[in-house]
Design a protein around this motif. Structure first.
Motif, PDB file in Angstrom:
ATOM      1  N   ASP A  94       0.873  -1.228  -0.119  1.00 27.05           N
ATOM      2  CA  ASP A  94      -0.123  -0.018   0.114  1.00 27.05           C
ATOM      3  C   ASP A  94       0.953   1.252  -0.095  1.00 27.05           C
ATOM      4  OD1 ASP A  94      -2.559  -1.213   0.108  1.00 27.05           O
ATOM      5  OD2 ASP A  94      -2.106  -1.620   2.297  1.00 27.05           O
ATOM      6  N   VAL A  95       0.587   2.206  -0.762  1.00 29.48           N
ATOM      7  CA  VAL A  95       1.380   3.460  -0.939  1.00 29.48           C
ATOM      8  C   VAL A  95       0.503   4.436  -0.504  1.00 29.48           C
ATOM      9  CG1 VAL A  95       2.619   4.969  -2.474  1.00 29.48           C
ATOM     10  CG2 VAL A  95       2.698   2.399  -3.010  1.00 29.48           C
ATOM     11  N   TYR A  96       0.913   5.402   0.455  1.00 27.46           N
ATOM     12  CA  TYR A  96       0.094   6.488   1.171  1.00 27.46           C
ATOM     13  C   TYR A  96       0.880   7.692   0.752  1.00 27.46           C
ATOM     14  CZ  TYR A  96      -3.025   3.408   3.580  1.00 27.46           C
ATOM     15  OH  TYR A  96      -4.223   2.537   3.910  1.00 27.46           O
ATOM     16  N   TYR A  97       0.304   8.687   0.052  1.00 28.97           N
ATOM     17  CA  TYR A  97       0.936  10.035  -0.051  1.00 28.97           C
ATOM     18  C   TYR A  97       0.270  10.658   1.058  1.00 28.97           C
ATOM     19  CZ  TYR A  97       2.923   9.522  -4.847  1.00 28.97           C
ATOM     20  OH  TYR A  97       3.644   9.224  -5.820  1.00 28.97           O
ATOM     21  N   VAL A  98       1.014  11.510   1.805  1.00 29.05           N
ATOM     22  CA  VAL A  98       0.880  12.320   3.054  1.00 29.05           C
ATOM     23  C   VAL A  98       1.198  13.763   2.546  1.00 29.05           C
ATOM     24  CG1 VAL A  98       1.136  12.945   5.375  1.00 29.05           C
ATOM     25  CG2 VAL A  98       1.188  10.686   4.616  1.00 29.05           C
ATOM     26  N   ASN A  99       0.209  14.890   2.577  1.00 30.80           N
ATOM     27  CA  ASN A  99       0.535  16.254   2.289  1.00 30.80           C
ATOM     28  C   ASN A  99       1.030  16.858   3.390  1.00 30.80           C
ATOM     29  OD1 ASN A  99       0.504  18.859   0.876  1.00 30.80           O
ATOM     30  ND2 ASN A  99      -1.531  18.345   0.114  1.00 30.80           N
ATOM     31  N   THR A 100       2.122  17.443   3.324  1.00 33.26           N
ATOM     32  CA  THR A 100       2.956  18.167   4.503  1.00 33.26           C
ATOM     33  C   THR A 100       3.069  19.641   4.540  1.00 33.26           C
ATOM     34  OG1 THR A 100       5.075  18.022   3.395  1.00 33.26           O
ATOM     35  CG2 THR A 100       4.585  16.248   4.650  1.00 33.26           C
ATOM     36  N   ARG A 101       2.192  20.070   3.371  1.00 36.43           N
ATOM     37  CA  ARG A 101       2.161  21.503   3.604  1.00 36.43           C
ATOM     38  C   ARG A 101       1.295  22.156   4.712  1.00 36.43           C
ATOM     39  NH1 ARG A 101      -2.807  24.035   2.126  1.00 36.43           N
ATOM     40  NH2 ARG A 101      -4.412  22.673   1.570  1.00 36.43           N
ATOM     41  N   LEU A 102       1.209  23.499   4.880  1.00 34.64           N
ATOM     42  CA  LEU A 102       0.560  24.170   5.878  1.00 34.64           C
ATOM     43  C   LEU A 102      -0.876  24.348   5.741  1.00 34.64           C
ATOM     44  CD1 LEU A 102       1.026  25.222   8.975  1.00 34.64           C
ATOM     45  CD2 LEU A 102       1.182  27.229   7.915  1.00 34.64           C
ATOM     46  N   ARG A 127     -16.354  29.196  27.893  1.00 34.55           N
ATOM     47  CA  ARG A 127     -16.356  28.661  26.509  1.00 34.55           C
ATOM     48  C   ARG A 127     -15.336  29.529  25.688  1.00 34.55           C
ATOM     49  NH1 ARG A 127     -21.195  25.953  25.105  1.00 34.55           N
ATOM     50  NH2 ARG A 127     -22.656  25.694  26.567  1.00 34.55           N
ATOM     51  N   ALA A 128     -14.898  28.707  24.570  1.00 34.08           N
ATOM     52  CA  ALA A 128     -13.904  29.375  24.036  1.00 34.08           C
ATOM     53  C   ALA A 128     -13.765  28.914  22.495  1.00 34.08           C
ATOM     54  CB  ALA A 128     -12.265  29.263  24.391  1.00 34.08           C
ATOM     55  N   PHE A 129     -13.538  29.594  21.629  1.00 30.98           N
ATOM     56  CA  PHE A 129     -13.353  29.339  20.137  1.00 30.98           C
ATOM     57  C   PHE A 129     -12.099  30.186  19.452  1.00 30.98           C
ATOM     58  CE2 PHE A 129     -16.677  32.484  19.861  1.00 30.98           C
ATOM     59  CZ  PHE A 129     -16.097  33.297  18.923  1.00 30.98           C
ATOM     60  N   GLY A 130     -11.784  29.572  18.345  1.00 30.90           N
ATOM     61  CA  GLY A 130     -10.694  30.131  17.498  1.00 30.90           C
ATOM     62  C   GLY A 130     -10.404  29.516  16.296  1.00 30.90           C
ATOM     63  N   THR A 131      -9.117  29.602  15.624  1.00 31.93           N
ATOM     64  CA  THR A 131      -8.768  29.252  14.487  1.00 31.93           C
ATOM     65  C   THR A 131      -7.015  28.623  14.849  1.00 31.93           C
ATOM     66  OG1 THR A 131      -7.716  30.991  13.667  1.00 31.93           O
ATOM     67  CG2 THR A 131      -9.960  30.233  13.001  1.00 31.93           C
ATOM     68  N   TYR A 132      -6.781  27.610  14.099  1.00 34.39           N
ATOM     69  CA  TYR A 132      -5.496  27.028  14.054  1.00 34.39           C
ATOM     70  C   TYR A 132      -4.848  26.666  12.816  1.00 34.39           C
ATOM     71  CZ  TYR A 132      -7.312  22.383  14.152  1.00 34.39           C
ATOM     72  OH  TYR A 132      -7.779  21.144  13.754  1.00 34.39           O
ATOM     73  N   LEU A 196       1.154  27.802  22.790  1.00 38.12           N
ATOM     74  CA  LEU A 196       1.629  26.940  21.757  1.00 38.12           C
ATOM     75  C   LEU A 196       2.836  25.880  22.199  1.00 38.12           C
ATOM     76  CD1 LEU A 196       2.338  29.063  18.375  1.00 38.12           C
ATOM     77  CD2 LEU A 196       0.990  26.993  18.637  1.00 38.12           C
ATOM     78  N   PRO A 197       3.683  26.502  22.973  1.00 45.26           N
ATOM     79  CA  PRO A 197       4.622  25.606  23.560  1.00 45.26           C
ATOM     80  C   PRO A 197       4.207  24.278  24.561  1.00 45.26           C
ATOM     81  CG  PRO A 197       5.305  27.672  24.076  1.00 45.26           C
ATOM     82  CD  PRO A 197       3.754  27.888  23.256  1.00 45.26           C
ATOM     83  N   LEU A 198       2.783  24.577  25.052  1.00 43.77           N
ATOM     84  CA  LEU A 198       2.279  23.450  26.120  1.00 43.77           C
ATOM     85  C   LEU A 198       1.348  22.646  25.046  1.00 43.77           C
ATOM     86  CD1 LEU A 198       1.011  25.836  28.738  1.00 43.77           C
ATOM     87  CD2 LEU A 198       2.967  24.665  28.793  1.00 43.77           C
ATOM     88  N   ILE A 199       0.894  23.027  23.776  1.00 41.55           N
ATOM     89  CA  ILE A 199      -0.031  22.156  22.994  1.00 41.55           C
ATOM     90  C   ILE A 199       0.961  21.415  22.090  1.00 41.55           C
ATOM     91  CG2 ILE A 199      -1.815  22.178  20.992  1.00 41.55           C
ATOM     92  CD1 ILE A 199      -2.877  24.699  22.473  1.00 41.55           C
ATOM     93  N   ASN A 200       1.821  21.929  21.356  1.00 39.96           N
ATOM     94  CA  ASN A 200       2.725  21.214  20.226  1.00 39.96           C
ATOM     95  C   ASN A 200       3.208  19.903  20.777  1.00 39.96           C
ATOM     96  OD1 ASN A 200       2.551  21.979  17.901  1.00 39.96           O
ATOM     97  ND2 ASN A 200       3.712  23.943  18.413  1.00 39.96           N
ATOM     98  N   PRO A 201       3.942  19.821  21.981  1.00 39.44           N
ATOM     99  CA  PRO A 201       4.640  18.692  22.386  1.00 39.44           C
ATOM    100  C   PRO A 201       3.350  17.447  22.509  1.00 39.44           C
ATOM    101  CG  PRO A 201       5.444  20.422  23.561  1.00 39.44           C
ATOM    102  CD  PRO A 201       4.266  20.944  22.884  1.00 39.44           C
ATOM    103  N   GLN A 210       2.067  19.256  13.990  1.00 40.59           N
ATOM    104  CA  GLN A 210       2.784  20.621  14.458  1.00 40.59           C
ATOM    105  C   GLN A 210       1.683  21.607  14.517  1.00 40.59           C
ATOM    106  OE1 GLN A 210       6.927  21.486  13.655  1.00 40.59           O
ATOM    107  NE2 GLN A 210       6.133  23.659  13.520  1.00 40.59           N
ATOM    108  N   ILE A 211       1.404  22.248  15.370  1.00 46.57           N
ATOM    109  CA  ILE A 211       0.442  23.573  15.281  1.00 46.57           C
ATOM    110  C   ILE A 211       1.383  24.576  14.933  1.00 46.57           C
ATOM    111  CG2 ILE A 211      -1.375  24.790  16.508  1.00 46.57           C
ATOM    112  CD1 ILE A 211      -2.014  21.784  15.930  1.00 46.57           C
ATOM    113  N   SER A 212       1.349  25.376  13.850  1.00 44.64           N
ATOM    114  CA  SER A 212       2.012  26.663  13.667  1.00 44.64           C
ATOM    115  C   SER A 212       1.431  27.669  14.269  1.00 44.64           C
ATOM    116  CB  SER A 212       2.185  26.513  12.081  1.00 44.64           C
ATOM    117  OG  SER A 212       2.921  25.327  11.648  1.00 44.64           O
ATOM    118  N   SER A 213       0.194  27.962  14.209  1.00 42.51           N
ATOM    119  CA  SER A 213      -0.321  29.117  14.888  1.00 42.51           C
ATOM    120  C   SER A 213      -1.570  28.717  15.551  1.00 42.51           C
ATOM    121  CB  SER A 213      -0.725  30.242  13.751  1.00 42.51           C
ATOM    122  OG  SER A 213      -1.451  31.074  14.209  1.00 42.51           O
ATOM    123  N   PHE A 214      -1.875  29.238  16.702  1.00 43.85           N
ATOM    124  CA  PHE A 214      -3.051  28.878  17.519  1.00 43.85           C
ATOM    125  C   PHE A 214      -3.585  30.296  17.905  1.00 43.85           C
ATOM    126  CE2 PHE A 214      -5.692  27.492  21.235  1.00 43.85           C
ATOM    127  CZ  PHE A 214      -6.029  26.369  20.774  1.00 43.85           C
TER     128      PHE A 214
END
Length: 357
Positions: A94-102, A127-132, A196-201, A210-214
């Motif tokens: 089986d061959v899987y392509y994984v997209n590594t762009r942001l 309550r909270a909401f946002g984007t990442y 970010l330093p708490l979420i990424n690990p 990897q979360i680049s922006s939260f």
């Protein structure tokens, strides 16, 4: 069609994937039960990674470039198939392509309030909401924990699968950051950077991401907490309560007929009493204002019977509260004259009231 043409048609000679969807994270190359030819060409474009999977086990991983699939450059798959001396026959994998762009602008939000400890309000619900923004950094872990064997794993599927997990990580990070809820609204940008330093690990170790922006766009608290915050703001805005009471009383006196009813007069009396108590607590003494014809102190040589008293001064003479004075005025037992928004009482009327049985 000859036998050689038939055999050739059952072999895969070129493996490539041109992503034109912009929302596909992983893609399993369709083999239609065909085998991969020895020496087949594997094309991996920029922002792509190819992961081989053989009988449920991860094989070799290929980065961007053009690769010829031979025993020499697929050592892991060679070991899994036990090709000790190389291979010349086609093989299945089986061959899987994984997209590594942001992948940007992904929404997150709490479906239910999260519990957090706050130094000002104790334990509260928020309550909270946002984007990442995110990208895949460990294809094997991502395929194992998130995408699975999905033919086309897209962003919308990822959002459904990861929403609760992202919220869980956010809740833990927010709790450990101990940012006061009163400061959250003014520190949205700082909050996202701090988390970010708490979420990424966590997301890296668990999901290969990897979360680049939260970005935290809003954090809301229950209505009762909002009410408490509003009350605290009001108290700060009022400042000196003594001056505020006097200001309110002065405004009431400016209104034409503003204290016409006995009830309104009672309210004003209560306000005067509160102000006097506050002044007494501050070690101040009220200075009697000069009325028409004088006050209890009276002008020198004035007829005592014509001295006019305010309700507060009459209360001091009678040894009762100002509210009691307003009550007997309203009942008619004590004669008083209303001038503007307040009352004036003759000293003789007070003496007459004291002389009643």
């Amino acid at each position: 069609m000859g036998i050689l043409d038939f055999i050739k048609g059952e072999l895969i000679e070129v493996i490539e994937w041109t992503d034109d969807s912009r929302d596909t994270i992983s893609y399993r190359f369709p083999d239609q039960d065909k085998a991969i030819k020895n020496g087949a060409q594997l094309i991996v474009r920029e922002s792509q990674v190819v992961q081989f999977l053989y009988l449920g086990e991860f094989g070799d991983t290929f980065g961007p470039g053009k690769h010829t699939l031979t025993t020499d450059n697929i050592p892991v798959l060679t070991r899994l198939k036990s090709w000790k001396y190389g291979f010349n026959s086609p093989f299945k994998a089986d061959v899987y392509y994984v997209n590594t762009r942001l992948f940007t602008g992904n929404k997150w939000g709490t479906s239910n309030p999260i519990m957090m400890r706050d130094d000002d309000f104790g334990i509260i619900r928020a309550r909270a909401f946002g984007t990442y923004d995110f990208k895949v950094v460990d294809p094997k872990l991502f395929l194992k924990e998130v995408a699975g064997s999905d033919q086309n794993f897209r962003v919308d599927e990822f959002a459904d699968a990861m929403r609760s997990r992202i919220v869980s990580v956010f809740s833990d990070a927010l709790a450990s950051s101990r940012i006061p809820v009163l400061d959250v609204a003014s520190r949205y940008g700082e909050l996202g950077e701090a988390l970010l330093p708490l979420i990424n690990p966590v997301v890296n170790a668990k999901y290969g991401l990897q979360i680049s922006s939260f970005v935290v766009e809003n954090v809301s608290v229950p209505p009762e907490v909002e009410s408490a915050i509003d009350k605290r703001s009001s108290m700060v805005a009022v400042g000196n309560l003594n001056e505020f009471v006097k200001y309110q009383m002065a405004r009431g006196m400016e209104q034409p007929g503003g204290a016409g009813a006995a009830g309104t007069a009672s309210e004003l009396a209560v306000g005067f009493a509160i102000a006097q108590q506050m002044m007494a607590q501050q070690g101040l003494t009220a200075k009697p204002a000069a009325g028409v014809g004088g006050t209890a102190a009276g002008a020198a040589g004035a007829d005592p019977g014509l001295v006019l008293l305010s309700p507060a001064e009459a209360a001091q003479v009678l040894g009762v509260t100002e509210a009691d004075v307003m009550a007997v005025i309203a009942s008619g037992e004590l004669k008083a004259k209303k001038i503007g928004a307040t009352y004036r009482i003759k000293r003789a009327a007070v003496d007459e009231y004291l002389g009643q049985d």
